[in-house]
Design a protein around this motif. Structure first.
Motif, PDB file in Angstrom:
ATOM      1  N   LEU A 185      -4.794  18.059  29.640  1.00  0.00           N
ATOM      2  CA  LEU A 185      -5.833  19.081  29.731  1.00  0.00           C
ATOM      3  C   LEU A 185      -6.386  19.408  28.351  1.00  0.00           C
ATOM      4  O   LEU A 185      -7.582  19.651  28.188  1.00  0.00           O
ATOM      5  CB  LEU A 185      -5.281  20.342  30.392  1.00  0.00           C
ATOM      6  N   GLY A 186      -5.520  19.387  27.351  1.00  0.00           N
ATOM      7  CA  GLY A 186      -5.976  19.634  25.992  1.00  0.00           C
ATOM      8  C   GLY A 186      -6.976  18.582  25.546  1.00  0.00           C
ATOM      9  O   GLY A 186      -7.946  18.892  24.844  1.00  0.00           O
ATOM     10  N   VAL A 187      -6.749  17.336  25.955  1.00  0.00           N
ATOM     11  CA  VAL A 187      -7.690  16.259  25.625  1.00  0.00           C
ATOM     12  C   VAL A 187      -9.036  16.520  26.283  1.00  0.00           C
ATOM     13  O   VAL A 187     -10.090  16.403  25.654  1.00  0.00           O
ATOM     14  CB  VAL A 187      -7.123  14.896  26.074  1.00  0.00           C
ATOM     15  N   ALA A 188      -9.016  16.880  27.567  1.00  0.00           N
ATOM     16  CA  ALA A 188     -10.260  17.118  28.294  1.00  0.00           C
ATOM     17  C   ALA A 188     -11.054  18.264  27.672  1.00  0.00           C
ATOM     18  O   ALA A 188     -12.281  18.178  27.505  1.00  0.00           O
ATOM     19  CB  ALA A 188      -9.951  17.409  29.755  1.00  0.00           C
ATOM     20  N   LEU A 189     -10.368  19.342  27.307  1.00  0.00           N
ATOM     21  CA  LEU A 189     -11.052  20.484  26.693  1.00  0.00           C
ATOM     22  C   LEU A 189     -11.615  20.114  25.324  1.00  0.00           C
ATOM     23  O   LEU A 189     -12.717  20.548  24.953  1.00  0.00           O
ATOM     24  CB  LEU A 189     -10.084  21.661  26.574  1.00  0.00           C
ATOM     25  N   ARG A 190     -10.864  19.304  24.583  1.00  0.00           N
ATOM     26  CA  ARG A 190     -11.356  18.864  23.274  1.00  0.00           C
ATOM     27  C   ARG A 190     -12.603  17.991  23.432  1.00  0.00           C
ATOM     28  O   ARG A 190     -13.567  18.127  22.662  1.00  0.00           O
ATOM     29  CB  ARG A 190     -10.255  18.100  22.539  1.00  0.00           C
ATOM     30  N   LEU A 191     -12.602  17.104  24.414  1.00  0.00           N
ATOM     31  CA  LEU A 191     -13.763  16.249  24.647  1.00  0.00           C
ATOM     32  C   LEU A 191     -14.996  17.080  24.982  1.00  0.00           C
ATOM     33  O   LEU A 191     -16.117  16.751  24.574  1.00  0.00           O
ATOM     34  CB  LEU A 191     -13.472  15.255  25.774  1.00  0.00           C
ATOM     35  N   LEU A 192     -14.797  18.155  25.726  1.00  0.00           N
ATOM     36  CA  LEU A 192     -15.896  19.045  26.086  1.00  0.00           C
ATOM     37  C   LEU A 192     -16.543  19.619  24.827  1.00  0.00           C
ATOM     38  O   LEU A 192     -17.773  19.596  24.665  1.00  0.00           O
ATOM     39  CB  LEU A 192     -15.362  20.162  26.976  1.00  0.00           C
ATOM     40  N   ASP A 193     -15.717  20.123  23.912  1.00  0.00           N
ATOM     41  CA  ASP A 193     -16.235  20.728  22.686  1.00  0.00           C
ATOM     42  C   ASP A 193     -16.841  19.674  21.753  1.00  0.00           C
ATOM     43  O   ASP A 193     -17.885  19.901  21.140  1.00  0.00           O
ATOM     44  CB  ASP A 193     -15.119  21.475  21.960  1.00  0.00           C
ATOM     45  N   GLU A 194     -16.171  18.522  21.646  1.00  0.00           N
ATOM     46  CA  GLU A 194     -16.652  17.487  20.734  1.00  0.00           C
ATOM     47  C   GLU A 194     -18.010  16.951  21.172  1.00  0.00           C
ATOM     48  O   GLU A 194     -18.856  16.623  20.329  1.00  0.00           O
ATOM     49  CB  GLU A 194     -15.634  16.354  20.650  1.00  0.00           C
ATOM     50  N   ASP A 195     -18.222  16.844  22.478  1.00  0.00           N
ATOM     51  CA  ASP A 195     -19.498  16.344  22.958  1.00  0.00           C
ATOM     52  C   ASP A 195     -20.621  17.306  22.591  1.00  0.00           C
ATOM     53  O   ASP A 195     -21.714  16.891  22.179  1.00  0.00           O
ATOM     54  CB  ASP A 195     -19.437  16.125  24.469  1.00  0.00           C
ATOM     55  N   ARG A 196     -20.366  18.601  22.722  1.00  0.00           N
ATOM     56  CA  ARG A 196     -21.386  19.584  22.357  1.00  0.00           C
ATOM     57  C   ARG A 196     -21.738  19.485  20.873  1.00  0.00           C
ATOM     58  O   ARG A 196     -22.907  19.534  20.495  1.00  0.00           O
ATOM     59  CB  ARG A 196     -20.891  20.992  22.698  1.00  0.00           C
ATOM     60  N   GLU A 197     -20.713  19.341  20.042  1.00  0.00           N
ATOM     61  CA  GLU A 197     -20.956  19.234  18.602  1.00  0.00           C
ATOM     62  C   GLU A 197     -21.692  17.937  18.263  1.00  0.00           C
ATOM     63  O   GLU A 197     -22.608  17.927  17.427  1.00  0.00           O
ATOM     64  CB  GLU A 197     -19.622  19.290  17.859  1.00  0.00           C
ATOM     65  N   ALA A 198     -21.303  16.837  18.920  1.00  0.00           N
ATOM     66  CA  ALA A 198     -21.944  15.548  18.652  1.00  0.00           C
ATOM     67  C   ALA A 198     -23.417  15.584  19.040  1.00  0.00           C
ATOM     68  O   ALA A 198     -24.274  15.047  18.326  1.00  0.00           O
ATOM     69  CB  ALA A 198     -21.216  14.438  19.408  1.00  0.00           C
ATOM     70  N   CYS A 199     -23.724  16.216  20.167  1.00  0.00           N
ATOM     71  CA  CYS A 199     -25.119  16.308  20.600  1.00  0.00           C
ATOM     72  C   CYS A 199     -25.956  17.075  19.579  1.00  0.00           C
ATOM     73  O   CYS A 199     -27.096  16.693  19.287  1.00  0.00           O
ATOM     74  CB  CYS A 199     -25.198  16.985  21.964  1.00  0.00           C
ATOM     75  N   ALA A 200     -25.396  18.147  19.034  1.00  0.00           N
ATOM     76  CA  ALA A 200     -26.129  18.922  18.038  1.00  0.00           C
ATOM     77  C   ALA A 200     -26.417  18.081  16.793  1.00  0.00           C
ATOM     78  O   ALA A 200     -27.526  18.123  16.232  1.00  0.00           O
ATOM     79  CB  ALA A 200     -25.334  20.175  17.661  1.00  0.00           C
ATOM     80  N   THR A 201     -25.435  17.286  16.378  1.00  0.00           N
ATOM     81  CA  THR A 201     -25.622  16.434  15.203  1.00  0.00           C
ATOM     82  C   THR A 201     -26.649  15.342  15.469  1.00  0.00           C
ATOM     83  O   THR A 201     -27.512  15.058  14.629  1.00  0.00           O
ATOM     84  CB  THR A 201     -24.282  15.803  14.791  1.00  0.00           C
ATOM     85  N   ILE A 202     -26.571  14.728  16.642  1.00  0.00           N
ATOM     86  CA  ILE A 202     -27.536  13.686  17.003  1.00  0.00           C
ATOM     87  C   ILE A 202     -28.947  14.258  17.017  1.00  0.00           C
ATOM     88  O   ILE A 202     -29.899  13.628  16.539  1.00  0.00           O
ATOM     89  CB  ILE A 202     -27.170  13.077  18.374  1.00  0.00           C
ATOM     90  N   GLY A 203     -29.088  15.465  17.551  1.00  0.00           N
ATOM     91  CA  GLY A 203     -30.405  16.083  17.583  1.00  0.00           C
ATOM     92  C   GLY A 203     -31.000  16.238  16.198  1.00  0.00           C
ATOM     93  O   GLY A 203     -32.173  15.899  15.961  1.00  0.00           O
TER      94      GLY A 203
END
Length: 349
Positions: free
Chosen positions: A127-145
């Protein structure tokens, strides 16, 4: 799979006194502690329906039927689906295999499930992995933008395919994340969105998202996109990716290849925007990417004007764009340019 809320989709935001309306996006996926709350993308734009997924079967069904779609959201949902399977007492290997098989082309799904599975085998909480992936994706999208905004400076008319925004990711999106970044920076930006056959994710989802955000968008029938590019109606094409091979060949929603060919002919730059987990170093080139084929019924339809029910149909969900047609690949680790093999290898270190 339970429906926990439904309402008629709202109209796009309006501006007052000549000011731009604030950007408004929707959250496509949230973890509640008991399961996933997801926006049922099959219902957009007519209704905004949220589903509560509390079992692995519910997650798999939602993925397979495209209630949940978009490479990044597929990965996140898959990791949480793995967690729900373990909570039900199922064998970890079986859970991982079932979730990964739900959509074979998007590598994000496999990567996310494997990360959760590896954590379980190490005795850690997946579950910790899944929650981390959720946050990392949001951060990655902001950087890509932001990186994409800089890369496409001065290119205000963007043509995009399928849906790559808040519905397809846990953040603002990849290709559409660049659009949002431009808008938030006060830069002029307009979008040409292809309808994206056969399920019309561009017409149903991308147009809806951009309307909500107050960003000007024009819908194109897929067969008009090449003519629009040749006529000079777009400054760049920006699409997402479901899998990027080690040499830069990119699998994306079917129709992407035609756009890349047309853009090359028209002299229009063609960009791919994707989070790093879409890059599959174990796949040497596009010929090794499995291409999902979907049911003929999605194309044939029913009622007046529909093709005969016994018509033979080839309905691939994706196609592969050769690296040689791609101007740049925008990731959270930077903007990659050809030759992509060395560029990917360098950014992987």
């Amino acid at each position: 799979m339970a429906v926990i809320g439904a309402r008629r989709a709202g109209s796009s935001p309006t501006a007052s006194d000549g000011e731009a309306a604030p950007l408004e996006t929707v959250s496509s996926i949230e973890w509640t502690g008991e399961g996933l709350t997801v926006l049922d993308q099959r219902c957009v734009p007519d209704d905004t329906v949220f589903l509560q997924l509390t079992t692995i079967d519910g997650v798999i069904e939602a993925i397979a039927t495209l209630a949940v779609r978009g490479a990044n959201v597929l990965g996140t949902a898959g990791a949480f689906g793995y967690v729900l399977g373990l909570r039900a007492g199922l064998a970890p290997e079986d859970v991982a295999a079932r979730v990964i098989a739900a959509r074979p082309t998007a590598v994000n799904l496999r990567v996310a499930v494997e990360l959760a599975h590896d954590a379980q085998r190490r005795g850690e909480d997946p579950l910790g992995v899944a929650l981390r992936l959720l946050d990392e994706d949001r951060e990655a999208c902001a950087t890509i933008g932001e990186l994409g905004r800089q890369e496409l400076a001065g290119r205000d008319r963007l043509l995009t395919h399928c849906n790559t925004g808040a519905l397809a990711t846990t953040g603002r999106g990849t290709a559409l994340g660049i659009v949002y970044a431009k808008a938030e920076a006060g830069e002029p930006v307009t979008v040409l969105a292809t309808e994206t056959r056969p399920l019309r994710q561009g017409a149903r989802l991308t147009v809806w998202e951009l309307h909500k955000a107050g960003i000007p968008v024009t819908l194109l029938v897929d067969s008009a996109a090449a003519a629009a590019l040749v006529a000079g109606k777009a400054d760049a094409v920006v699409v997402g990716a479901d899998r990027i091979a080690a040499n830069g060949d990119t699998a994306n929603k079917v129709g992407t290849l035609a756009l890349a060919i047309a853009a090359k002919h028209a002299g229009v730059p063609f960009y791919v925007a994707a989070t790093w987990n879409a890059i599959d170093a174990s796949t040497p080139d596009g010929s090794a990417i499995p291409i999902e084929e979907r049911a003929a019924a999605e194309v044939l339809g029913a009622g007046p004007g529909a093709a005969a029910a016994d018509t033979r149909v080839w309905n691939p969900a994706f196609d592969v764009t050769p690296a040689g047609l791609i101007t740049g690949i925008v990731t959270e680790r930077g903007v990659l340019h050809a030759p992509y093999g060395p560029a990917i290898a360098q950014a992987t270190r």
